[in-house]
Design an enzyme around this catalytic site. Structure first.
Site, PDB file in Angstrom:
ATOM      1  N   ASP A 138       0.840  -1.091   0.060  1.00 39.10           N
ATOM      2  CA  ASP A 138      -0.093  -0.082  -0.058  1.00 39.10           C
ATOM      3  C   ASP A 138       0.948   1.186   0.130  1.00 39.10           C
ATOM      4  O   ASP A 138       1.869   1.323   0.702  1.00 39.10           O
ATOM      5  CB  ASP A 138      -0.817  -0.076   1.273  1.00 39.10           C
ATOM      6  CG  ASP A 138      -2.041   0.897   1.345  1.00 39.10           C
ATOM      7  OD1 ASP A 138      -2.822   0.924   0.430  1.00 39.10           O
ATOM      8  OD2 ASP A 138      -1.794   2.094   2.174  1.00 39.10           O
TER       9      ASP A 138
ATOM     10  N   GLU B 230       1.723  -0.210  -5.150  1.00 39.08           N
ATOM     11  CA  GLU B 230       0.697   0.856  -5.287  1.00 39.08           C
ATOM     12  C   GLU B 230       1.588   2.058  -5.572  1.00 39.08           C
ATOM     13  O   GLU B 230       2.038   2.497  -4.608  1.00 39.08           O
ATOM     14  CB  GLU B 230      -0.298   1.185  -4.201  1.00 39.08           C
ATOM     15  CG  GLU B 230      -1.316   1.842  -4.651  1.00 39.08           C
ATOM     16  CD  GLU B 230      -2.024   2.769  -3.520  1.00 39.08           C
ATOM     17  OE1 GLU B 230      -3.093   3.141  -3.737  1.00 39.08           O
ATOM     18  OE2 GLU B 230      -1.656   2.570  -2.607  1.00 39.08           O
TER      19      GLU B 230
HETATM   20  C1  GLC Z   1      -4.303   3.291  -0.352  1.00 34.72           C
HETATM   21  C2  GLC Z   1      -5.305   2.174  -0.612  1.00 34.72           C
HETATM   22  C3  GLC Z   1      -6.525   3.183   0.032  1.00 34.72           C
HETATM   23  C4  GLC Z   1      -6.413   3.517   1.363  1.00 34.72           C
HETATM   24  C5  GLC Z   1      -4.901   4.467   1.460  1.00 34.72           C
HETATM   25  C6  GLC Z   1      -4.483   4.481   2.946  1.00 34.72           C
HETATM   26  O1  GLC Z   1      -4.188   4.059  -1.368  1.00 34.72           O
HETATM   27  O2  GLC Z   1      -5.619   1.593  -1.730  1.00 34.72           O
HETATM   28  O3  GLC Z   1      -7.708   2.259   0.080  1.00 34.72           O
HETATM   29  O4  GLC Z   1      -7.348   4.230   1.901  1.00 34.72           O
HETATM   30  O5  GLC Z   1      -3.900   3.635   0.671  1.00 34.72           O
HETATM   31  O6  GLC Z   1      -4.009   3.277   3.191  1.00 34.72           O
END
Ligand code: GLC
Length: 521
Positions: free
Chosen positions: A208, A265
């Site tokens: 994440d 991500e």
């Molecule tokens: C990422 C996740 C999202 C979350 C954020 C904070 O972007 O995909 O759902 O709210 O991180 O952890």
């Protein structure tokens, strides 16, 4: 890159656990719900599950606020449930990748609680970003950074003496304090968590906010006017060059487990900067979100594919493709909603599945689910809703539970009618049960597409060549000779010669109608 790695051509399926299936009747999906529906995923033909967070959490951001990274939340079934899931998935040749959240913890994490109790200037505060406020009485936040969910990224705490004191940084919700990765303890603990799950048979991780973690030491102001749920490449909150050392450290740990994969991500737009995360000693895979940004437009599609391929080519990484996830509007809705939105979504899926590399499908995509745009205000749970001062409704609309069977809500999702988000009555037509009985529905289409992708030689290989890239039509030859034609225009078009393997809509007089795609051998 190792071309033989299992993940280099895999289809991942993202399970948003709250929304997939509820096994114990509390209205919230859980891990045993996934176990109970694994055969749906087998029939769909996926290779791996990306499981959004199931670790212990107060659920301020539905699991992305982790209070104990090495235990499973009782809401999702606790440790025994994940052990059952890993075993049952592996029996079916499905790998399990877990979401890990290194950028922040929950405010209920023992570290953060200790930091609050210990007060200013203590070692306990060095695991987070505590700073004195600006202004004579410290009444102003340390800088102008905003939270991705809206409002200031700083929250002032009440010190142990009962007075207002320091601020802590939270790029997301106030319940998600950012960790200080300059503190070696933070890495050590994260490495312990990675090994903990890998030792229990997990096959890898979705990381994440992989472009977060590192912060510039002086925490300079950001430029004004940053939007909720978005940021640019020159934003000091993200993509600090020091993050790459962190990824190298993570990779060393993961490499102790030969087949394990990391998927980051990475919301970084510039190709050179994005690609740095995919250097051979950093992440295995990085999400590339360009396909989530295109309209149903041949030129935009061509450019997004070219751009993504160019970015991954820089360090010879494997391309990844995704049309939606738990943060992004569903493609049926993005492409116009209703029948036309669904037609276009199916065509886009065929374009995506034609491409070389790894694919991510978001639960419900295989049913052609749209966003639920009319959720009443009082059921909204995404922290964005509150933090934006009720100006952004947030992501709940893409997280409504999946319809499995029956004629009315909760459509077999739960034994309780009181699901954590209400399910629309007109999803009666979209249940797995209904679609299984209708060969022309979206689910059989997905199954067939994934089966062809898995079984036909035309899908072997990694090449891609554009035969046509006109304003209305894309024709590409990919991999082992697969032809993919997508018609984004207003007239039916003749198909090139070849064996028709699949079309997303019935041909009309032998021609491919608008808003559809076809594969030919
Ligand atoms: C990422 C996740 C999202 C979350 C954020 C904070 O972007 O995909 O759902 O709210 O991180 O952890």
């Amino acid at each position: 890159m190792s071309p033989a790695a299992w993940w280099s051509n895999a289809v991942f399926y993202q399970v948003y656990p709250r929304s997939f299936a509820d096994s114990n009747g509390d209205g919230v999906g859980d891990i045993d719900g996934i176990v109970a529906h694994l055969d749906h995923l087998v029939r769909l033909g996926i290779d791996a599950i990306w499981l959004s967070p199931v670790t212990v959490s107060p659920m301020a951001d539905h699991g992305y606020d982790v209070a104990d990274p090495r235990d499973i939340d009782p809401l999702f079934g606790g440790m025994p449930a994940i052990e059952r899931l890993i075993a049952a998935a592996h029996e079916r040749n499905i790998r399990i990748t877990m979401d890990v959240v290194p950028n922040h913890t929950s405010s209920q994490h023992p570290w953060f609680q200790a930091a609050l109790a210990a007060g200013p200037g203590t070692e306990a505060r060095e695991r987070y970003w505590f700073r004195d406020g600006k202004g004579a009485g410290g009444e102003l936040p340390p800088n102008n950074w905003t939270s991705v969910f809206g409002g200031s990224a700083w929250e002032r705490v009440v010190e142990p003496d009962g007075n207002p004191g320091q601020y802590y940084l939270h790029l997301f919700d106030t319940h998600q304090p950012d960790l200080n990765w300059d503190n070696p303890e933070v890495f050590e603990d994260f490495a312990t968590s990675l090994r903990f799950w890998l030792d229990r048979g997990v096959d890898g991780f979705r990381i994440d906010v992989a472009h977060g973690m590192a912060k510039p030491a002086d925490l300079p102001d950001a430029k004004e006017g940053v939007k909720v749920l978005s940021h640019s490449d020159d934003d000091p909150r993200f993509n600090n060059p020091a993050v790459h050392d962190i990824h190298r450290g993570i990779r060393k740990v993961v490499d102790e487990y030969p087949d394990a994969v990391t998927i980051g991500e990475v919301w970084v737009l510039d190709n050179l900067l994005w690609a740095e995360y995919l250097r051979p000693d950093e992440l295995h895979l990085g999400f590339n979100f360009r396909l989530t940004k295109v309209g149903f437009d041949a030129v935009e599609l061509h450019d997004a594919i070219e751009n993504s391929l160019a970015a991954t080519a820089i360090y010879d990484a494997v391309p990844t493709w995704t049309l939606s996830n738990h943060d992004i509007d569903r493609e049926v809705t993005r492409f116009g909603g209703g029948e036309i939105g669904l037609r276009r979504a199916k065509a886009m899926v065929m374009a995506m599945l034609a491409l070389p590399g790894t694919v991510f499908i978001y639960n419900g995509e295989e049913l052609g689910l749209p966003d639920v745009l009319d959720l009443p205000d009082e059921v909204l749970q995404d922290p964005t809703w509150e933090r934006s001062g009720h100006t952004e409704r947030g992501r709940d609309k893409v997280r409504v539970p999946l319809p499995w069977s029956g004629e009315e809500p909760p459509f077999g999702f739960s034994s309780s009618p009181d699901t954590w988000l209400p399910m629309p009555a007109d999803w009666a037509a979209l249940t797995v049960e209904k679609q299984e009985a209708d060969p022309h529905s979206t689910l059989p289409f997905f199954r067939e597409a994934l089966q062809l992708r898995r079984e036909r030689d035309e899908f072997d290989g990694t090449g891609l060549e554009w035969l046509t890239a006109s304003p209305d039509v894309v024709v590409l030859r990919a991999r082992g000779g697969l032809l993919c034609v997508l018609n984004a225009g207003t007239e039916a078009i003749a198909l090139p010669a070849g064996e028709l393997m699949l079309a997303s809509a019935p041909l009309v007089n032998g021609e491919l109608p608008p808003d559809s795609a076809a594969w030919l051998a």
